[in-house]
Design a protein around this motif. Structure first.
Motif, PDB file in Angstrom:
ATOM      1  N   VAL A  59      -1.784   1.211  -3.921  1.00  0.00           N
ATOM      2  CA  VAL A  59      -2.612   0.961  -2.736  1.00  0.00           C
ATOM      3  C   VAL A  59      -2.644   2.244  -1.911  1.00  0.00           C
ATOM      4  N   HIS A  61      -3.611   3.962   1.336  1.00  0.00           N
ATOM      5  CA  HIS A  61      -3.871   3.512   2.702  1.00  0.00           C
ATOM      6  C   HIS A  61      -4.805   4.437   3.481  1.00  0.00           C
ATOM      7  N   ARG A 113      -1.776  -4.222   2.084  1.00  0.00           N
ATOM      8  CA  ARG A 113      -1.152  -3.868   0.802  1.00  0.00           C
ATOM      9  C   ARG A 113      -0.798  -5.118   0.008  1.00  0.00           C
TER      10      ARG A 113
END
Length: 480
Positions: A59, A61, A113
């Protein structure tokens, strides 16, 4: 050798806890840091033994610019070398759009997430036709950090148990190994990893525990992390046992479809079990009741000895009232809720999810929790105040004065009793029981309409502020 011993310990832990049945799917959340890279390498080496189907999700960000993109490329390259399918999911725009949640940036990132991991796990499960688990790399040090954080903020047994080995799809295979053991494992594999230097910033509370508190404990005992992790497991076992007993007791004493519980049979049990049953009862009716504080539960237990009709206010529009045979929970509209007397506590979860509005007697009070960047001007309005939220130890309450209340009057921490403050300020005696107080336990944050405590003032270290605005309704306005 470090490597085989490490892998055997982790694999045995997985089997003992029943975390990953053979043949299931494993979706690994890999950030590129040491812990998650070790997780990936472990599963690559042990997949055949566990008969697991592996996939990886990174993930991204979008919070650290080029460094964040470089981490994503590192994870993709690592997965290609391990012949593991990898998907990179960018969530920067999603985080940026979450302006009205009142979560911190860290909380927003965590939320999106896990939401992304959960969605990918569902997709993988549908494709494979068998269960899929999300493996994350939390280890023994993370567990101790969580335990200490909860202890510092105030917690019961559930908070002291740290992280569970499994919750829903989430599994934590590394929970019984330390950060040092993970780094030694990577060293023996000659495996590099990414370094996120924000993890070194001790202005964040968890980083302060990691870099300042735990090293001091390890000077007392080199195996402090191991011992505290073992304690967390024992506490968890005790909490599970008490929870089972509490469920059996609650089933026997609840009436009216569970909205009311009978007090007299509950009195037969020790005080700690009474609180456990009340907490479990609240969880059935209030979302987020896991976070209700010890002091709130104790206040509800005090209703056992109160006269019929006495009540205690909780967030989310819930009220607990003393009835003839016990205590009963009812739901009222929280927004615009009017409280003529008593105490109303505002949970952190409510503040994180929404602006909170209430009426206390003739006062309308508005609460807003938000991030503080240090560049704003601190409100000087008599009826609007901002406070350093991280200095608040308990849930915020609005009430009138209690015996033992005090207020901090100097930056050095000198304080005086609220009674002495009222006398010195020449507040009329007949007004002292009417003035609303914003409180942190017995520590008065703000004598509303008067002064604030020096202890809760904003400083250079402030990260979150609680903004409180009060409007006093005049008598002629109330009559119209």
């Amino acid at each position: 050798m470090v490597r085989p011993e490490f892998e055997e310990r982790v694999y045995n832990w997985i089997e003992e806890e029943g975390l990953l049945p053979k043949g299931d799917g494993v979706l690994m959340g890999v950030s590129g840091g040491a812990d998650s890279v070790a997780l990936l390498r472990f599963f690559c080496r042990m997949a055949e033994r566990g008969q697991w189907t592996l996939r990886c999700v990174h993930v991204e960000h979008g919070l650290r610019g080029r460094e964040s993109l470089a981490d994503a490329e590192f994870v993709k390259h690592l997965c290609r070398g391990c012949d593991i399918a990898c998907q990179v999911i960018s969530v920067g725009e999603q985080i940026a759009s979450m302006e009205d949640t009142h979560m911190s940036l860290e909380e927003k990132a965590r939320f999106v997430r896990y939401e992304a991991l959960e969605q990918q796990a569902r997709n993988m499960e549908e494709e494979l036709g068998r269960p899929v688990h999300i493996a994350v790399a939390h280890h023994a040090n993370d567990n101790v950090e969580t335990m200490l954080f909860h202890l510092a903020r105030g917690t019961g047994l559930d908070g002291m148990r740290g992280m569970p080995a499994a919750r829903g799809r989430i599994v934590r295979p590394f929970l019984q190994v330390s950060r040092q053991e993970i780094e030694d494992y990577l060293g023996e594999l000659h495996q590099d990893y990414c370094r996120d230097y924000t993890n070194e910033d001790t202005t964040f509370q968890r980083n302060r525990i990691r870099h300042e508190v735990i090293p001091q404990l390890e000077k007392v005992n080199a195996r402090a992390v191991c011992h505290m992790g073992r304690t967390a497991r024992l506490v968890g076992e005790v909490a599970d046992y008490l929870g089972k007993q509490a469920r059996e007791i609650l089933q026997q004493i609840q009436v009216e479809e569970g909205k009311e519980i009978r007090v007299e049979p509950l009195r037969l049990y020790p005080a700690f079990m009474q609180r456990e049953v009340v907490h479990l009862w609240l969880q059935q009716h209030i979302p987020g009741a896991r976070n209700i504080s010890f002091s709130q539960i104790a206040k509800i237990v005090e209703l056992f000895d109160a006269q019929v009709g006495r009540q205690y206010y909780l967030p989310k529009g819930m009220v607990v009232r003393r009835t003839y045979q016990g205590i009963k929970i009812t739901c009222e509209s929280f927004s615009g809720q009017t409280v003529e007397q008593g105490e109303l506590l505002i949970l952190e979860e409510d503040l994180c999810m929404q602006n909170v509005e209430m009426t206390y007697g003739k006062y309308h009070i508005f609460f807003r929790l938000r991030d503080w960047d240090g560049t704003e001007e601190i409100p000087g309005n008599l009826y609007t105040k901002c406070f350093d939220y991280d200095k608040i130890k308990n849930n915020v309450s609005v009430r009138t004065r209690h015996s033992g209340d005090y207020i901090t009057i100097t930056a050095e921490g000198a304080h005086k009793s609220l009674q002495d403050y009222f006398v010195n300020e020449k507040v009329p005696a007949d007004r002292r029981d009417e003035i609303p107080l914003l409180c942190d336990g017995s520590h008065v944050i703000w004598v509303m309409g008067y002064r604030i405590s020096e202890h809760y003032k904003i400083s250079n270290q402030t990260q979150k502020v609680l903004e409180v605005h009060m409007i006093e309704e005049k008598e002629n306005e109330r009559d119209n």
